[in-house]
Structures are given as structure tokens and as C-alpha cells.
Design an enzyme around this catalytic site. Structure first.
Site, PDB file in Angstrom:
ATOM      1  CG  LEU A   1      -2.771  -3.571   6.040  1.00 18.13           C
ATOM      2  CD1 LEU A   1      -2.331  -2.585   7.233  1.00 18.13           C
ATOM      3  CD2 LEU A   1      -1.476  -4.187   5.366  1.00 18.13           C
ATOM      4  CB  THR A   2      -7.089  -5.210   3.171  1.00 19.56           C
ATOM      5  OG1 THR A   2      -5.779  -5.728   2.764  1.00 19.56           O
ATOM      6  CG2 THR A   2      -7.563  -4.613   1.783  1.00 19.56           C
TER       7      THR A   2
ATOM      8  N   GLY B   1      -5.916  -0.690  -0.437  1.00 14.45           N
ATOM      9  CA  GLY B   1      -5.353  -1.919  -0.796  1.00 14.45           C
ATOM     10  C   GLY B   1      -4.115  -1.678  -0.688  1.00 14.45           C
TER      11      GLY B   1
ATOM     12  N   GLY C   1      -4.794 -30.431 -22.265  1.00 13.67           N
ATOM     13  CA  GLY C   1      -5.686 -30.238 -23.695  1.00 13.67           C
ATOM     14  C   GLY C   1      -7.131 -29.921 -22.788  1.00 13.67           C
ATOM     15  N   GLY C   2      -8.196 -30.455 -23.643  1.00 13.32           N
ATOM     16  CA  GLY C   2      -9.359 -30.539 -22.979  1.00 13.32           C
ATOM     17  C   GLY C   2      -9.718 -31.061 -21.679  1.00 13.32           C
TER      18      GLY C   2
ATOM     19  CB  THR D   1      -6.768 -14.558   4.730  1.00  9.72           C
ATOM     20  OG1 THR D   1      -6.647 -14.188   3.679  1.00  9.72           O
ATOM     21  CG2 THR D   1      -6.328 -16.021   4.816  1.00  9.72           C
TER      22      THR D   1
ATOM     23  CD  GLU E   1       0.822 -12.340   3.101  1.00 11.45           C
ATOM     24  OE1 GLU E   1       2.065 -11.920   3.343  1.00 11.45           O
ATOM     25  OE2 GLU E   1       0.577 -13.158   3.967  1.00 11.45           O
TER      26      GLU E   1
HETATM   27  N1  CAA Z   1      10.146  -2.787   7.260  1.00 10.54           N
HETATM   28  C1  CAA Z   1       9.675  -1.817   8.533  1.00 10.54           C
HETATM   29  N2  CAA Z   1       9.283  -0.706   8.178  1.00 10.54           N
HETATM   30  C2  CAA Z   1       9.056  -0.325   6.729  1.00 10.54           C
HETATM   31  C3  CAA Z   1       9.269  -1.119   5.899  1.00 10.54           C
HETATM   32  C4  CAA Z   1       9.710  -2.506   5.928  1.00 10.54           C
HETATM   33  N3  CAA Z   1      10.025  -3.602   5.005  1.00 10.54           N
HETATM   34  N4  CAA Z   1       8.711  -0.607   4.644  1.00 10.54           N
HETATM   35  C5  CAA Z   1       8.244   0.544   5.134  1.00 10.54           C
HETATM   36  N5  CAA Z   1       8.648   0.803   6.476  1.00 10.54           N
HETATM   37  C6  CAA Z   1       8.343   2.113   7.221  1.00 10.54           C
HETATM   38  C7  CAA Z   1       9.037   3.190   6.564  1.00 10.54           C
HETATM   39  O1  CAA Z   1      10.160   3.314   7.200  1.00 10.54           O
HETATM   40  C8  CAA Z   1       8.256   4.375   7.107  1.00 10.54           C
HETATM   41  O2  CAA Z   1       8.461   4.612   8.559  1.00 10.54           O
HETATM   42  P1  CAA Z   1       8.818   6.101   8.632  1.00 10.54           P
HETATM   43  O3  CAA Z   1       8.001   7.121   8.393  1.00 10.54           O
HETATM   44  O4  CAA Z   1       8.974   6.095  10.101  1.00 10.54           O
HETATM   45  O5  CAA Z   1      10.412   6.244   8.134  1.00 10.54           O
HETATM   46  C9  CAA Z   1       6.792   3.656   6.820  1.00 10.54           C
HETATM   47  O6  CAA Z   1       6.887   2.311   7.069  1.00 10.54           O
HETATM   48  C10 CAA Z   1       6.175   4.044   5.826  1.00 10.54           C
HETATM   49  O7  CAA Z   1       6.606   3.718   4.694  1.00 10.54           O
HETATM   50  P2  CAA Z   1       6.408   4.089   3.125  1.00 10.54           P
HETATM   51  O8  CAA Z   1       6.462   5.749   3.015  1.00 10.54           O
HETATM   52  O9  CAA Z   1       7.446   3.534   2.287  1.00 10.54           O
HETATM   53  O10 CAA Z   1       4.966   3.786   2.684  1.00 10.54           O
HETATM   54  P3  CAA Z   1       4.204   3.852   1.645  1.00 10.54           P
HETATM   55  O11 CAA Z   1       2.786   4.460   1.973  1.00 10.54           O
HETATM   56  O12 CAA Z   1       4.910   4.251   0.524  1.00 10.54           O
HETATM   57  O13 CAA Z   1       3.771   2.187   1.183  1.00 10.54           O
HETATM   58  C11 CAA Z   1       4.111   0.122   0.311  1.00 10.54           C
HETATM   59  C12 CAA Z   1       4.616   1.249   0.844  1.00 10.54           C
HETATM   60  C13 CAA Z   1       5.334  -0.833  -0.153  1.00 10.54           C
HETATM   61  C14 CAA Z   1       3.390   0.497  -1.133  1.00 10.54           C
HETATM   62  C15 CAA Z   1       2.979  -0.416   1.270  1.00 10.54           C
HETATM   63  O14 CAA Z   1       1.802   0.311   1.432  1.00 10.54           O
HETATM   64  C16 CAA Z   1       2.591  -2.000   0.913  1.00 10.54           C
HETATM   65  O15 CAA Z   1       3.226  -2.721   1.092  1.00 10.54           O
HETATM   66  N6  CAA Z   1       1.714  -2.178   0.131  1.00 10.54           N
HETATM   67  C17 CAA Z   1       0.761  -3.286  -0.408  1.00 10.54           C
HETATM   68  C18 CAA Z   1       0.094  -3.671   0.948  1.00 10.54           C
HETATM   69  C19 CAA Z   1      -0.084  -5.228   1.114  1.00 10.54           C
HETATM   70  O16 CAA Z   1       0.894  -5.893   0.836  1.00 10.54           O
HETATM   71  N7  CAA Z   1      -1.062  -5.688   1.548  1.00 10.54           N
HETATM   72  C20 CAA Z   1      -1.460  -6.993   2.032  1.00 10.54           C
HETATM   73  C21 CAA Z   1      -2.688  -7.322   2.763  1.00 10.54           C
HETATM   74  S1  CAA Z   1      -2.599  -8.739   3.682  1.00 10.54           S
HETATM   75  C22 CAA Z   1      -2.764  -9.905   2.941  1.00 10.54           C
HETATM   76  O17 CAA Z   1      -3.121  -9.939   1.734  1.00 10.54           O
HETATM   77  C23 CAA Z   1      -2.844 -11.261   3.493  1.00 10.54           C
HETATM   78  C24 CAA Z   1      -3.449 -12.362   2.801  1.00 10.54           C
HETATM   79  O18 CAA Z   1      -4.703 -12.313   3.042  1.00 10.54           O
HETATM   80  C25 CAA Z   1      -2.724 -13.511   2.407  1.00 10.54           C
END
Ligand code: CAA
Length: 386
Positions: A125-126, A131, A339-340, A159, A363
Site C-alpha cells: 500500500l505505502t 504513508g 542498568g548498564g 514487509t 499499520e
Molecule cells: N473499513 C472499511 N472502509 C473504510 C474504513 C474501514 N475501517 N475506513 C474508511 N473506509 C472507507 C470509507 O468509507 C471511504 O469510502 P467511501 O468514500 O466509499 O465512503 C474510504 O474508505 C475513504 O475513507 P476516508 O475518507 O476515511 O479516508 P482518509 O483518506 O481520510 O484516510 C486514514 C483515512 C484512516 C487516515 C487512512 O488513510 C489510514 O488508515 N492511514 C494509515 C495508513 C496505514 O495504516 N498504513 C499501513 C501500511 S501497511 C503496514 O504497515 C504493514 C506492515 O508493514 C506491518
């Protein structure tokens, strides 16, 4: 209200604990030092059913629930957090979304090798400029006349990316739609991506973290996961569950630190007595044990809700927020108890401290967890009409 574990949950917890003691504990320090991804380990984990714990039996998994899965993740992460994240991303970020959103054909083709640990899964995704704001991603999927897709772009910090055979990759399939609406999810093979760079990290050195490039990858039409333009929903629903796994990982790391700190406190003598006899040390250990228990209860509540098919967006974010911050705090306290010695490579607590930090970042950072919790509780998330 029953807080006890079922016989099956205890059995899987015990299996993971024994596996970790025999196959991970003796090697974890070397894997960390050598930044070695223990590829052979995941085959063994697959053989004992730990690469597909909560995947249905008919798709090659163990058919247990999400609670059993997080209990096993805690055990694996107690031994090596890098192994923990590999299994977590493989299971909840790569395999379960195919179970949940895949067509019958996609499920039959991709899930069994993942669930048996023959193939490792990754979640892409990222990007460098996407991010926390995941919906701003720019990797582009263009539909071709024959129904296939051409994908161009680059993904960062993936990952399992250096070892994966199956990737769930998110790309913008509609350039006219900015934000979440124009994103689709795809199922890719290793041959579709080029690993560009292995990332050097502060910790979690036994896990694979890479940048990947897509140079006009030709992806068949049947690799679209879920509906076109609905990929962001797949990503968000996946992260709702994935965050519970990361919280379990954090609990495992903190427990490892507690175990070393308490054993040390009962051995180490200063001023004529064991340091465990000093109230200053007793209070540290009491706080550690209490916060670890509190975090585990949040993990189990979120996992139970997910297993029951109940909403778990808030509960998963709360579990991750609390468990990750707790693990960072308490692994630092474990160093303080030693400690150390705690600051040296002679003891593993410095590794736990380095490993714990990432749980506050990936995440979804702690800041994003707070945002998710607040907007759900306060009803601030706008939902567009379907
Ligand atoms: N379940 C289902 N759908 C969801 C949802 C959920 N929990 N949350 C949002 N949606 C849907 C919304 O309903 C919306 O759809 P519609 O337009 O059809 O209504 C759409 O998704 C967009 O939602 P938002 O407007 O809320 O989106 P946003 O741009 O405001 O972003 C955010 C929300 C929570 C900030 C999100 O971008 C986010 O979670 N960011 C963090 C990213 C992240 O966690 N990355 C992790 C990378 S993977 C990783 O780290 C794995 C690893 O290596 C360990």
C-alpha cells in the site's frame, strides 16, 4: 462473561510457544545481528499449521479463530518480533483479504499455498509520498483493450516483499478520481514486481522490508481483487484486523522484556540484597505486568469481536495504540532494571526496545490510531453514498 480460553485456543497457544522455544529462541539474537530473514522457518511454521491459523480448513488453513491467531502471534513475537510481523502481514494483511474479498477462483488458487506456508504474502500500500495519507497513492493501473492491466509505480517499506510469492497491491485505476475512490486492489506474483532496495532498519532485523518497482507490469484481468475502485475499502478493512495482530506483537515483545527484567531482578545483588527486594524495582515490575495484562485484554477483546463478525475498527485501533505505546515504555523500563547490562548486547532487552518502536509506526501510526478512534466515536467519518 467468560475470559477463559477454549481447549483449541490453548492448544494453538501451546503449539506456538513450544515452536518458538525450540525453533526461534536459540537463533533470534543471531538473526538480529546478521539481519537475516529465516526463510526456512516459515516452511516449518507452515507444516505445523501456524501460517494459516485462522484460514478456513477447506482453503488449507487450520480453521481456528482470530483469537487463537493473536495468541500465537504473541508467542512468536515474544521469541522474535521479526518473525511475528512476517506471520502477521502474511496472514492478516495478505491471506485473509483474499478469503474475504476474493472470487471463488482467486480463493482456490491463491489461498491454499499461503495458508500452508508454501508461499509468503505481502501487502503493498505505502509509497514514498503516501504513508499516513494512504489514499494519495500514485501507482497507476491502466486497463488494456484485452481486459488486462498495466501497472506502473513504486511501493516503499513492503514487509515480506523480498520473500513474497503473492502481493496484494493497491493502485490508482481511475486517474480522474483523486483520493480513495479511484483505487483498486490487485493480486500480483513476485514476477510482476522488481525488488529495488532492502531497507536497513533500527530493529526487526529478521524481517524483510523492501522497496519494489512496477515497470509496466502486465497483470491479467482476473487479478483484480474485489470491485474496481473499491480497493481502499479492502485496505482499510484489512488494516482494521491487521492492527490487532500488531498489538499482539507488541504484547509479545513487552512480555519478553518483562521476563528478562524480572529474572534479572531476582538474581542481581546490590547493597547486600537482590534488587527485586527494592521497592523501586518492584514497582517497575508491577507496572510492567499490569500494563502487559491490560494490553492483552484489549487485544483479546478486539480479536473476539472480529471473530464474532462484529465491528472492530475502534477496538483494534485502541488495542494497537495502547499495546504499542506500552511496549515502547516498558521495554525501556526493562533496560533500566538491567542498568548498564541492559544497554549491552549481552542481554536481549536492547533488541526488544528497538523492535518495540516500530509497533507505534506501521499499520498506522499512534497519531492515525487516535484519529481513527476519535472520528469513529464522535461520528466524524463521512461516508459517501455507495
Ligand atoms: N473499513 C472499511 N472502509 C473504510 C474504513 C474501514 N475501517 N475506513 C474508511 N473506509 C472507507 C470509507 O468509507 C471511504 O469510502 P467511501 O468514500 O466509499 O465512503 C474510504 O474508505 C475513504 O475513507 P476516508 O475518507 O476515511 O479516508 P482518509 O483518506 O481520510 O484516510 C486514514 C483515512 C484512516 C487516515 C487512512 O488513510 C489510514 O488508515 N492511514 C494509515 C495508513 C496505514 O495504516 N498504513 C499501513 C501500511 S501497511 C503496514 O504497515 C504493514 C506492515 O508493514 C506491518
Amino acid at each position: 462473561m467468560d475470559l477463559g480460553l477454549s481447549p483449541e485456543q490453548r492448544e494453538i497457544q501451546g503449539l506456538a510457544r513450544e515452536f518458538a522455544q525450540a525453533e526461534i529462541d536459540p537463533h533470534a539474537a543471531a538473526w538480529d545481528r546478521e539481519c537475516r530473514f529465516p526463510a526456512e522457518l516459515f516452511r516449518k511454521l507452515g507444516e505445523v499449521g501456524l501460517m494459516g491459523i485462522c484460514v478456513p480448513e477447506e482453503l488449507g488453513g487450520a480453521g481456528a479463530g482470530f483469537v487463537a491467531y493473536v495468541l500465537a502471534l504473541e508467542e512468536l513475537s515474544r521469541a522474535d518480533a521479526g518473525v511475528g510481523v512476517t506471520v502477521a502481514v502474511h496472514t492478516s494483511a495478505a491471506t485473509l483479504p483474499i478469503v474475504a474479498f476474493g472470487s471463488a477462483g482467486q480463493r482456490e488458487r491463491f489461498v491454499p499455498p499461503l495458508a500452508r506456508g508454501e508461499t509468503i504474502g505481502a501487502f503493498a500500500l505505502t509509497e514514498s509520498d503516501a504513508g499516513s495519507d494512504a489514499a494519495s497513492l500514485r501507482t497507476r493501473a491502466a486497463r488494456q483493450d484485452d481486459g488486462s492491466w498495466r501497472i506502473d509505480g513504486a511501493k516503499q517499506w513492503i514487509t515480506n516483499g523480498g520473500a513474497a510469492g503473492t502481493f496484494i497491491l493497491f493502485a490508482r485505476s481511475d486517474p480522474q478520481q483523486p483520493g480513495a475512490r479511484g483505487i483498486s486492489a490487485f493480486l500480483l506474483d513476485a514476477a510482476h514486481v522488481r525488488v529495488d532496495r532492502h531497507t536497513e532498519k533500527l530493529g526487526l532485523n529478521s524481517s524483510s522490508t523492501v522497496d519494489v518497482v512496477l515497470d509496466g507490469a502486465e497483470v491479467p484481468g482476473d487479478r483484480l481483487l474485489h470491485a474496481e475502485g473499491r480497493g481502499f475499502e479492502v485496505a482499510m478493512a484489512t488494516l482494521d484486523g491487521g492492527r490487532i495482530g500488531i498489538a499482539a506483537q507488541a504484547v509479545g515483545i513487552a512480555r519478553a522484556a518483562y521476563e528478562v527484567a524480572s529474572a534479572y531482578a531476582l538474581e542481581r545483588r546490590q547493597f547486600g540484597q537482590r534488587i527485586a527486594d527494592f521497592q523501586a524495582i518492584q514497582w517497575k515490575l508491577a507496572d510492567m505486568a499490569t500494563e502487559i495484562d491490560a494490553a492483552r485484554l484489549l487485544v483479546l477483546r478486539a480479536a473476539w469481536r472480529r471473530e464474532q463478525g462484529l465491528s472492530h475498527t475502534v477496538e483494534g485501533a485502541q488495542a494497537k495504540l495502547f499495546a504499542s505505546e506500552m511496549a515502547r515504555r516498558q521495554t525501556a523500563e526493562a533496560i533500566q532494571v538491567l542498568g548498564g547490562y541492559g544497554y549491552t548486547k549481552e542481554f536481549p532487552v536492547e533488541r526488544y526496545y528497538r523492535d518495540a518502536k516500530i509497533t507505534e509506526i506501521y499499520e498506522g501510526t499512534s497519531e492515525i490510531q487516535r484519529l481513527v478512534i476519535a472520528r469513529e466515536l464522535l461520528g466524524l467519518r463521512e461516508r459517501s453514498p455507495a
